[in-house]
Design a protein around this motif. Sequence first.
Motif, PDB file in Angstrom:
ATOM      1  N   ALA A  31       0.843  -1.196   0.000  1.00  0.00           N
ATOM      2  CA  ALA A  31       0.000   0.000   0.000  1.00  0.00           C
ATOM      3  C   ALA A  31       0.874   1.240   0.000  1.00  0.00           C
ATOM      4  CB  ALA A  31      -0.917   0.000   1.224  1.00  0.00           C
ATOM      5  N   HIS A  32       0.611   2.147  -0.932  1.00  0.00           N
ATOM      6  CA  HIS A  32       1.382   3.374  -1.098  1.00  0.00           C
ATOM      7  C   HIS A  32       0.504   4.571  -0.775  1.00  0.00           C
ATOM      8  CE1 HIS A  32       3.573   6.344  -3.983  1.00  0.00           C
ATOM      9  NE2 HIS A  32       4.092   6.391  -2.777  1.00  0.00           N
ATOM     10  N   ASP A  33       0.889   5.313   0.265  1.00  0.00           N
ATOM     11  CA  ASP A  33       0.199   6.561   0.604  1.00  0.00           C
ATOM     12  C   ASP A  33       0.949   7.691  -0.099  1.00  0.00           C
ATOM     13  OD1 ASP A  33      -0.717   8.953   1.770  1.00  0.00           O
ATOM     14  OD2 ASP A  33      -1.264   7.917   3.619  1.00  0.00           O
ATOM     15  N   ARG A  34       0.352   8.214  -1.134  1.00  0.00           N
ATOM     16  CA  ARG A  34       1.023   9.219  -1.951  1.00  0.00           C
ATOM     17  C   ARG A  34       1.217  10.525  -1.202  1.00  0.00           C
ATOM     18  NH1 ARG A  34       1.357   7.333  -6.944  1.00  0.00           N
ATOM     19  NH2 ARG A  34       1.848   9.368  -7.805  1.00  0.00           N
ATOM     20  N   SER A  35       0.347  10.827  -0.255  1.00  0.00           N
ATOM     21  CA  SER A  35       0.499  12.071   0.509  1.00  0.00           C
ATOM     22  C   SER A  35       1.741  12.022   1.392  1.00  0.00           C
ATOM     23  CB  SER A  35      -0.745  12.329   1.366  1.00  0.00           C
ATOM     24  OG  SER A  35      -0.884  11.339   2.375  1.00  0.00           O
ATOM     25  N   LEU A  36       2.151  10.833   1.804  1.00  0.00           N
ATOM     26  CA  LEU A  36       3.345  10.658   2.628  1.00  0.00           C
ATOM     27  C   LEU A  36       4.539  10.181   1.800  1.00  0.00           C
ATOM     28  CD1 LEU A  36       1.709   8.668   5.593  1.00  0.00           C
ATOM     29  CD2 LEU A  36       2.170  11.131   5.509  1.00  0.00           C
ATOM     30  N   ASP A  37       4.270   9.718   0.578  1.00  0.00           N
ATOM     31  CA  ASP A  37       5.251   9.007  -0.257  1.00  0.00           C
ATOM     32  C   ASP A  37       5.903   7.900   0.563  1.00  0.00           C
ATOM     33  OD1 ASP A  37       6.376   8.486  -2.694  1.00  0.00           O
ATOM     34  OD2 ASP A  37       8.151   9.727  -2.349  1.00  0.00           O
ATOM     35  N   ALA A  38       5.037   7.087   1.166  1.00  0.00           N
ATOM     36  CA  ALA A  38       5.481   6.024   2.066  1.00  0.00           C
ATOM     37  C   ALA A  38       4.645   4.781   1.825  1.00  0.00           C
ATOM     38  CB  ALA A  38       5.348   6.474   3.516  1.00  0.00           C
ATOM     39  N   ILE A  39       5.212   3.620   2.206  1.00  0.00           N
ATOM     40  CA  ILE A  39       4.490   2.360   2.097  1.00  0.00           C
ATOM     41  C   ILE A  39       4.271   1.775   3.492  1.00  0.00           C
ATOM     42  CG2 ILE A  39       5.300   1.844  -0.226  1.00  0.00           C
ATOM     43  CD1 ILE A  39       7.329  -0.114   1.038  1.00  0.00           C
ATOM     44  N   LEU A  40       3.247   0.958   3.594  1.00  0.00           N
ATOM     45  CA  LEU A  40       2.921   0.320   4.863  1.00  0.00           C
ATOM     46  C   LEU A  40       3.762  -0.941   5.022  1.00  0.00           C
ATOM     47  CD1 LEU A  40       1.203  -0.032   7.408  1.00  0.00           C
ATOM     48  CD2 LEU A  40      -0.523  -1.173   5.986  1.00  0.00           C
ATOM     49  N   LEU A 151       6.687   0.890  -9.974  1.00  0.00           N
ATOM     50  CA  LEU A 151       5.249   0.844 -10.231  1.00  0.00           C
ATOM     51  C   LEU A 151       4.470   1.805  -9.354  1.00  0.00           C
ATOM     52  CD1 LEU A 151       4.852  -3.028 -10.538  1.00  0.00           C
ATOM     53  CD2 LEU A 151       4.955  -1.360 -12.405  1.00  0.00           C
ATOM     54  N   LEU A 152       5.060   2.203  -8.234  1.00  0.00           N
ATOM     55  CA  LEU A 152       4.369   3.123  -7.336  1.00  0.00           C
ATOM     56  C   LEU A 152       4.192   4.503  -7.964  1.00  0.00           C
ATOM     57  CD1 LEU A 152       6.128   2.213  -3.964  1.00  0.00           C
ATOM     58  CD2 LEU A 152       3.991   1.291  -4.907  1.00  0.00           C
ATOM     59  N   SER A 153       5.077   4.845  -8.892  1.00  0.00           N
ATOM     60  CA  SER A 153       4.981   6.151  -9.550  1.00  0.00           C
ATOM     61  C   SER A 153       4.518   6.007 -10.990  1.00  0.00           C
ATOM     62  CB  SER A 153       6.337   6.872  -9.506  1.00  0.00           C
ATOM     63  OG  SER A 153       7.335   6.100 -10.128  1.00  0.00           O
ATOM     64  N   ALA A 154       3.835   4.926 -11.282  1.00  0.00           N
ATOM     65  CA  ALA A 154       3.338   4.680 -12.645  1.00  0.00           C
ATOM     66  C   ALA A 154       1.885   4.237 -12.578  1.00  0.00           C
ATOM     67  CB  ALA A 154       4.197   3.629 -13.339  1.00  0.00           C
ATOM     68  N   ARG A 155       1.050   5.083 -11.976  1.00  0.00           N
ATOM     69  CA  ARG A 155      -0.373   4.743 -11.903  1.00  0.00           C
ATOM     70  C   ARG A 155      -0.937   4.603 -13.314  1.00  0.00           C
ATOM     71  NH1 ARG A 155      -3.040   9.371  -8.567  1.00  0.00           N
ATOM     72  NH2 ARG A 155      -1.382  10.575  -9.570  1.00  0.00           N
ATOM     73  N   ALA A 254      -4.787  12.949 -22.187  1.00  0.00           N
ATOM     74  CA  ALA A 254      -3.542  12.199 -22.050  1.00  0.00           C
ATOM     75  C   ALA A 254      -2.453  13.056 -21.435  1.00  0.00           C
ATOM     76  CB  ALA A 254      -3.098  11.664 -23.410  1.00  0.00           C
ATOM     77  N   ALA A 255      -2.353  14.305 -21.858  1.00  0.00           N
ATOM     78  CA  ALA A 255      -1.336  15.210 -21.319  1.00  0.00           C
ATOM     79  C   ALA A 255      -1.561  15.460 -19.836  1.00  0.00           C
ATOM     80  CB  ALA A 255      -1.349  16.523 -22.094  1.00  0.00           C
ATOM     81  N   ALA A 256      -2.816  15.620 -19.432  1.00  0.00           N
ATOM     82  CA  ALA A 256      -3.119  15.853 -18.018  1.00  0.00           C
ATOM     83  C   ALA A 256      -2.730  14.654 -17.168  1.00  0.00           C
ATOM     84  CB  ALA A 256      -4.603  16.168 -17.850  1.00  0.00           C
ATOM     85  N   PHE A 257      -3.004  13.453 -17.656  1.00  0.00           N
ATOM     86  CA  PHE A 257      -2.601  12.251 -16.918  1.00  0.00           C
ATOM     87  C   PHE A 257      -1.077  12.158 -16.825  1.00  0.00           C
ATOM     88  CE2 PHE A 257      -6.860  10.197 -17.761  1.00  0.00           C
ATOM     89  CZ  PHE A 257      -7.150   9.943 -16.425  1.00  0.00           C
ATOM     90  N   ALA A 258      -0.406  12.384 -17.946  1.00  0.00           N
ATOM     91  CA  ALA A 258       1.058  12.279 -17.953  1.00  0.00           C
ATOM     92  C   ALA A 258       1.691  13.291 -17.002  1.00  0.00           C
ATOM     93  CB  ALA A 258       1.592  12.471 -19.371  1.00  0.00           C
ATOM     94  N   ALA A 259       1.079  14.451 -16.862  1.00  0.00           N
ATOM     95  CA  ALA A 259       1.616  15.491 -15.985  1.00  0.00           C
ATOM     96  C   ALA A 259       1.334  15.221 -14.520  1.00  0.00           C
ATOM     97  CB  ALA A 259       1.040  16.849 -16.385  1.00  0.00           C
ATOM     98  N   SER A 260       0.449  14.275 -14.240  1.00  0.00           N
ATOM     99  CA  SER A 260       0.073  13.996 -12.846  1.00  0.00           C
ATOM    100  C   SER A 260       0.506  12.597 -12.404  1.00  0.00           C
ATOM    101  CB  SER A 260      -1.432  14.164 -12.655  1.00  0.00           C
ATOM    102  OG  SER A 260      -2.150  13.277 -13.505  1.00  0.00           O
ATOM    103  N   ASP A 261       1.692  12.196 -12.873  1.00  0.00           N
ATOM    104  CA  ASP A 261       2.320  10.976 -12.380  1.00  0.00           C
ATOM    105  C   ASP A 261       1.536   9.726 -12.755  1.00  0.00           C
ATOM    106  OD1 ASP A 261       4.453   9.764 -11.172  1.00  0.00           O
ATOM    107  OD2 ASP A 261       3.658   9.890  -9.143  1.00  0.00           O
ATOM    108  N   HIS A 262       1.022   9.690 -13.979  1.00  0.00           N
ATOM    109  CA  HIS A 262       0.345   8.507 -14.483  1.00  0.00           C
ATOM    110  C   HIS A 262       1.130   7.912 -15.648  1.00  0.00           C
ATOM    111  CE1 HIS A 262      -3.097  10.098 -12.239  1.00  0.00           C
ATOM    112  NE2 HIS A 262      -3.696   8.933 -12.409  1.00  0.00           N
TER     113      HIS A 262
END
Length: 300
Positions: A31-40, A151-155, A254-262
């Motif tokens: 589990a990845h909490d993106r607000s913390l950039d941390a995993i459980l 994969l955590l930064s490739a939603r 597509a551009a909006a997704f690419a700019a938001s870490d997808h």
Amino acid sequence: MSDLRNPGDAWVTAADGGRYWGRFGAAGLLAHDRSLDAILLQHRVTWSDHGDTWGIPGGARHEGEAAIAGAIRESQEEAGVPDDAVTPRYTHVLDRGGWTYTTLIADVATPFEPRITDPESHALAWVPLDEVERLPLHPAFAASWQLLRPLLSARPAVVVDAANVIGAVPNGWWRDRRGAAERLRDRLGALAIEEGGIRAGFLDLPETRVAGLDRAYPEWTMVVEGAANGIASGPRVRVVDAPSLGDDTIVAEAAAFAASDHAVTVVTSDAELKVRAHAVGATTRGAKKLLKLFPEDPAV
């Protein structure tokens, strides 16, 4: 702790000669909490297998239990993960020959504090990504961490050119544009069900060319135009109206997704649109490749 009467709670010897826990395989939650950039992570008790190491919550699957269900159940039993707290993104399968371990990679949808809810943990913690390797890690998790971290930064996200996909199906586009778009939306929704997803290889992204990566659970967006404008979004499928040219809206999405870490894939067979999608950082798949994902040839 899992009910010891469960027939899945047993050691097995796999084809590689190793002994592994889980008669029907095992599963765990990354589990990845993106607000913390941390995993459980779970600090395992001393008496457990590879005790006093850190790993993800997980354990033996029940007979007939799907991998995602097993990962969620184990994380709830071991770490108090609330219902609907995470959103699946990928599954990764480690196959030892007769025994598998499935890792569910998921985003935290609703932040929560983990709770020790059984005797198998010394501690539970949200560990920043850059600090994970400073801990004494469970050997299996340590071996997979470098594969799974990207994969955590490739939603995953998929933007579908509805007009192009419908046009690839006989008797679809030109007879009832609106009805065909609604049927396509519903078929995409069926692909997005929690236990199904799509083959990760469909995305054909650098981040997803990971050995053992099995399924992907993208955010689906379908762009419609003309007579199809105004149809409602469906479960797990966002429908976007194109006010004028559909291609312009698809590229903007597509551009909006690419700019938001997808990690974004555009589904279209239009050659010019493919070039424009690549220019904003997306990969592309043809309409017929998407149609092959459906259970049968659809009359969209």
